[in-house]
Design a protein around this motif. Sequence first.
Motif, PDB file in Angstrom:
ATOM      1  N   VAL A  18       0.851  -1.178   0.000  1.00 35.51           N
ATOM      2  CA  VAL A  18       0.000   0.000   0.000  1.00 35.51           C
ATOM      3  C   VAL A  18       0.898   1.244   0.000  1.00 35.51           C
ATOM      4  N   LYS A  19       0.639   2.128  -0.948  1.00 33.92           N
ATOM      5  CA  LYS A  19       1.418   3.371  -1.016  1.00 33.92           C
ATOM      6  C   LYS A  19       1.001   4.295   0.117  1.00 33.92           C
ATOM      7  N   GLU A  20       1.998   4.898   0.706  1.00 30.64           N
ATOM      8  CA  GLU A  20       1.733   5.836   1.780  1.00 30.64           C
ATOM      9  C   GLU A  20       2.156   7.232   1.337  1.00 30.64           C
ATOM     10  N   TYR A  21       1.399   8.224   1.828  1.00 23.52           N
ATOM     11  CA  TYR A  21       1.677   9.618   1.479  1.00 23.52           C
ATOM     12  C   TYR A  21       1.966  10.390   2.759  1.00 23.52           C
ATOM     13  N   LEU A  22       2.845  11.366   2.639  1.00 25.13           N
ATOM     14  CA  LEU A  22       3.227  12.155   3.804  1.00 25.13           C
ATOM     15  C   LEU A  22       2.334  13.385   3.941  1.00 25.13           C
ATOM     16  N   CYS A  23       2.082  13.735   5.188  1.00 20.24           N
ATOM     17  CA  CYS A  23       1.263  14.917   5.491  1.00 20.24           C
ATOM     18  C   CYS A  23       2.012  16.171   5.049  1.00 20.24           C
ATOM     19  N   GLN A  24       1.362  16.960   4.184  1.00 19.77           N
ATOM     20  CA  GLN A  24       2.038  18.137   3.646  1.00 19.77           C
ATOM     21  C   GLN A  24       2.191  19.267   4.668  1.00 19.77           C
ATOM     22  N   PRO A  25       1.205  19.564   5.525  1.00 20.95           N
ATOM     23  CA  PRO A  25       1.441  20.573   6.577  1.00 20.95           C
ATOM     24  C   PRO A  25       2.606  20.199   7.488  1.00 20.95           C
ATOM     25  N   CYS A  26       2.742  18.909   7.801  1.00 20.55           N
ATOM     26  CA  CYS A  26       3.859  18.475   8.643  1.00 20.55           C
ATOM     27  C   CYS A  26       5.181  18.632   7.905  1.00 20.55           C
ATOM     28  N   LEU A  27       5.164  18.329   6.608  1.00 16.07           N
ATOM     29  CA  LEU A  27       6.390  18.483   5.826  1.00 16.07           C
ATOM     30  C   LEU A  27       6.882  19.916   5.828  1.00 16.07           C
ATOM     31  N   SER A  28       5.941  20.877   5.817  1.00 10.82           N
ATOM     32  CA  SER A  28       6.332  22.281   5.837  1.00 10.82           C
ATOM     33  C   SER A  28       7.029  22.651   7.141  1.00 10.82           C
ATOM     34  N   LYS A  29       6.850  21.782   8.204  1.00  7.16           N
ATOM     35  CA  LYS A  29       7.526  21.999   9.485  1.00  7.16           C
ATOM     36  C   LYS A  29       8.677  21.013   9.676  1.00  7.16           C
ATOM     37  N   ASP A  30       9.137  20.417   8.526  1.00 10.64           N
ATOM     38  CA  ASP A  30      10.248  19.463   8.538  1.00 10.64           C
ATOM     39  C   ASP A  30       9.945  18.235   9.382  1.00 10.64           C
ATOM     40  N   GLN A  31       8.658  17.832   9.381  1.00  9.50           N
ATOM     41  CA  GLN A  31       8.255  16.610  10.069  1.00  9.50           C
ATOM     42  C   GLN A  31       7.650  15.643   9.057  1.00  9.50           C
ATOM     43  N   GLU A  32       8.031  14.381   9.168  1.00  8.70           N
ATOM     44  CA  GLU A  32       7.508  13.368   8.243  1.00  8.70           C
ATOM     45  C   GLU A  32       6.451  12.541   8.981  1.00  8.70           C
ATOM     46  N   THR A  33       5.195  12.795   8.617  1.00 11.90           N
ATOM     47  CA  THR A  33       4.067  12.083   9.230  1.00 11.90           C
ATOM     48  C   THR A  33       3.222  11.479   8.117  1.00 11.90           C
ATOM     49  N   VAL A  34       2.833  10.225   8.283  1.00 14.07           N
ATOM     50  CA  VAL A  34       2.019   9.543   7.266  1.00 14.07           C
ATOM     51  C   VAL A  34       0.637  10.196   7.203  1.00 14.07           C
ATOM     52  N   ALA A  35       0.179  10.494   5.991  1.00 19.70           N
ATOM     53  CA  ALA A  35      -1.126  11.122   5.796  1.00 19.70           C
ATOM     54  C   ALA A  35      -2.242  10.098   5.897  1.00 19.70           C
ATOM     55  N   ASP A  36      -3.358  10.524   6.507  1.00 20.82           N
ATOM     56  CA  ASP A  36      -4.545   9.673   6.615  1.00 20.82           C
ATOM     57  C   ASP A  36      -5.689  10.190   5.761  1.00 20.82           C
ATOM     58  N   LYS A  37      -5.697  11.487   5.506  1.00 27.49           N
ATOM     59  CA  LYS A  37      -6.798  12.120   4.793  1.00 27.49           C
ATOM     60  C   LYS A  37      -6.278  12.899   3.588  1.00 27.49           C
ATOM     61  N   PHE A  38      -7.186  13.134   2.664  1.00 28.71           N
ATOM     62  CA  PHE A  38      -6.892  14.038   1.555  1.00 28.71           C
ATOM     63  C   PHE A  38      -8.031  15.051   1.451  1.00 28.71           C
ATOM     64  N   CYS A  39      -7.670  16.353   1.511  1.00 31.89           N
ATOM     65  CA  CYS A  39      -8.661  17.414   1.385  1.00 31.89           C
ATOM     66  C   CYS A  39      -8.623  17.894  -0.054  1.00 31.89           C
ATOM     67  N   SER A  40      -9.714  17.649  -0.777  1.00 36.75           N
ATOM     68  CA  SER A  40      -9.750  18.054  -2.182  1.00 36.75           C
ATOM     69  C   SER A  40      -9.859  19.564  -2.334  1.00 36.75           C
ATOM     70  N   THR A  41     -10.361  20.247  -1.275  1.00 33.28           N
ATOM     71  CA  THR A  41     -10.455  21.708  -1.348  1.00 33.28           C
ATOM     72  C   THR A  41      -9.078  22.347  -1.124  1.00 33.28           C
ATOM     73  N   CYS A  42      -8.366  21.841  -0.118  1.00 30.79           N
ATOM     74  CA  CYS A  42      -7.002  22.334   0.131  1.00 30.79           C
ATOM     75  C   CYS A  42      -6.008  21.758  -0.877  1.00 30.79           C
ATOM     76  N   ASN A  43      -6.421  20.650  -1.516  1.00 29.99           N
ATOM     77  CA  ASN A  43      -5.564  19.951  -2.485  1.00 29.99           C
ATOM     78  C   ASN A  43      -4.261  19.501  -1.825  1.00 29.99           C
ATOM     79  N   GLU A  44      -4.396  18.839  -0.653  1.00 30.54           N
ATOM     80  CA  GLU A  44      -3.201  18.352   0.017  1.00 30.54           C
ATOM     81  C   GLU A  44      -3.550  17.182   0.926  1.00 30.54           C
TER      82      GLU A  44
END
Length: 569
Positions: A18-44
């Motif tokens: 299963v492909k995993e995606y990293l949380c983009q807000p966390c990445l902006s804070k130099d943190q690598e956290t696995v994403a659980d949700k996708f917001c189509s409005t925020c597009n992230e």
Amino acid sequence: MADSGSKIGEDDEVPGRVKEYLCQPCLSKDQETVADKFCSTCNEFQCNDCSNVHNMLAILKSHKLVSVNKADFASISVKMKALDLCDQHQHSFEFFCEDEKKLCCSKCAIVNHRKCHSVVEIEKIAGNITSPISTLGEKLKEAKEAAESVARHIHSSKDQLAQDIKEIHVKIRRMRDEVMKMFADLEDSVNKRAETLQKETLENLTKKQTQNEKDLADVTSCLETIESIFKNGTPVQKYIAEQKMESNVKEECQSLETVNISFQFDETIKLPPLPVTEYVPGQLQLNFHHQGDVNFVYMMIKLTPVSSIDLKKTGDDIDEPFYTGIDFLPDGRLVAVDNKNGKCLVYNEKLEKVGSYQLPYKPFSVVVVSEEEVAITCGNGYNIELLHVSKFNEITARRTCKVTTKYCSICLKDDRQFVVGTYDYPRPVRIVSLTGEEHDFDVNFPNKIYTIDTSACTYIKSSDKVVITDRNKHTVYIYDIKTDTRVVVKDDQIQDPRGAAVGPSDTILLCCRKTNTIVQISQRGQVLSSYKIDIENPFTVCVSRDKSFIVVTSSSVGTTKMQKFKIST
């Protein structure tokens, strides 16, 4: 890129994984956290903690959140953040110039790259990208480190500049104090000497005054005696008395002198009577010292011989050939000028002669102006000739530009102007338009006159720099036209430099006649490589448009050659 959500393990896909995606807000804070949700409005992509913000703020409650596994990836758009826009024209990048390795918008492709051989649509080559995310990440990390190094260097340079300005003030004040001290010492010394002279002179004058007073008393006391002598004395007595008195008076009058004293500056320290705005006893200099490149590696070239020919006298030649100028045509053919026999010649990619044209003058250098036009300098006159070279190797005269200066080397500055090396003229290089108008660079060149064949020039368009070789001084000068500064390059590997050309990564290639080498230097004067070639006394060099080949000619009598090399790194 973080905007699209980094995938974990996408470069080594395994069935069932299963492909995993990293949380983009966390990445902006130099943190690598696995994403659980996708917001189509925020597009992230977002982790649970970040996505919970949608439930806390009323303005975000209308956003559509779905599980990562249910996200419609076809609808996910990447935020390029202006990475896809041309800085100059603000248009989207549509093309890629493979010759210059640059992204182009439609305007760039037309204005700046119309002469390049390979300008392709990005859509057609985008699918060829095979670099994994990890590789791109490493490149971005290296770019970030380089940018940080540049930022530190700029910050350090600004601090150093401020310190230098401060030191200038200190230096001027120190110089002023030293000058004032010098004049104070001078005043003290002169005053002491003047006082000594005054004392000595006054002593002499006092002695004379005392003697004069004595003589006056003697004269006064003798008046009665003299009067008696003149009344009652004998002629002899009268004569003696008269001569005695006249002698005393004459001696005193003849010894009279006027004393004055003055002080004159020595001419070596005398300052002209001018305001400081017109006469400045010093010069403010702005010097650029390059301590080395910041995270930048120049492309050091290697040369592999491809083909070589001996240049021998043919039936219609008057003398042994001497090729003083060569250049590549856009299609890979070569155009050359024979100074000794007054010819313009064309060679194919295998260095086979396919065209020849007799010139009415002694040519010296040649440059390709366009696909079918070349310009030639006249080695013994005031002309620049333009010739037409057809695709069928036919050469015809087009027009002659009358000039007022003698020119030898020539290269292109832009589509309308040449940079030309001079001889028997006080400025080493000038600018000449395609119509023959001449003017000088706004650069403080040293006032030196070169004779023919003692200097050559080339021009680096990307950085607006002029390169000048000085064969007698074994030196190369690199002038920055924008800043009016220069780099002086002297090295044991640079001996008797002749022709020069711009090579890969805008480095400079030199023919060094004394060592039979092609030397590569950077724009900052660093010797990058030196390649020994099988040619005696290399004279001139040219580089193909795609920077993949060079051709070198020699000036050795009896063993004249022309050789072609493949450039590799």
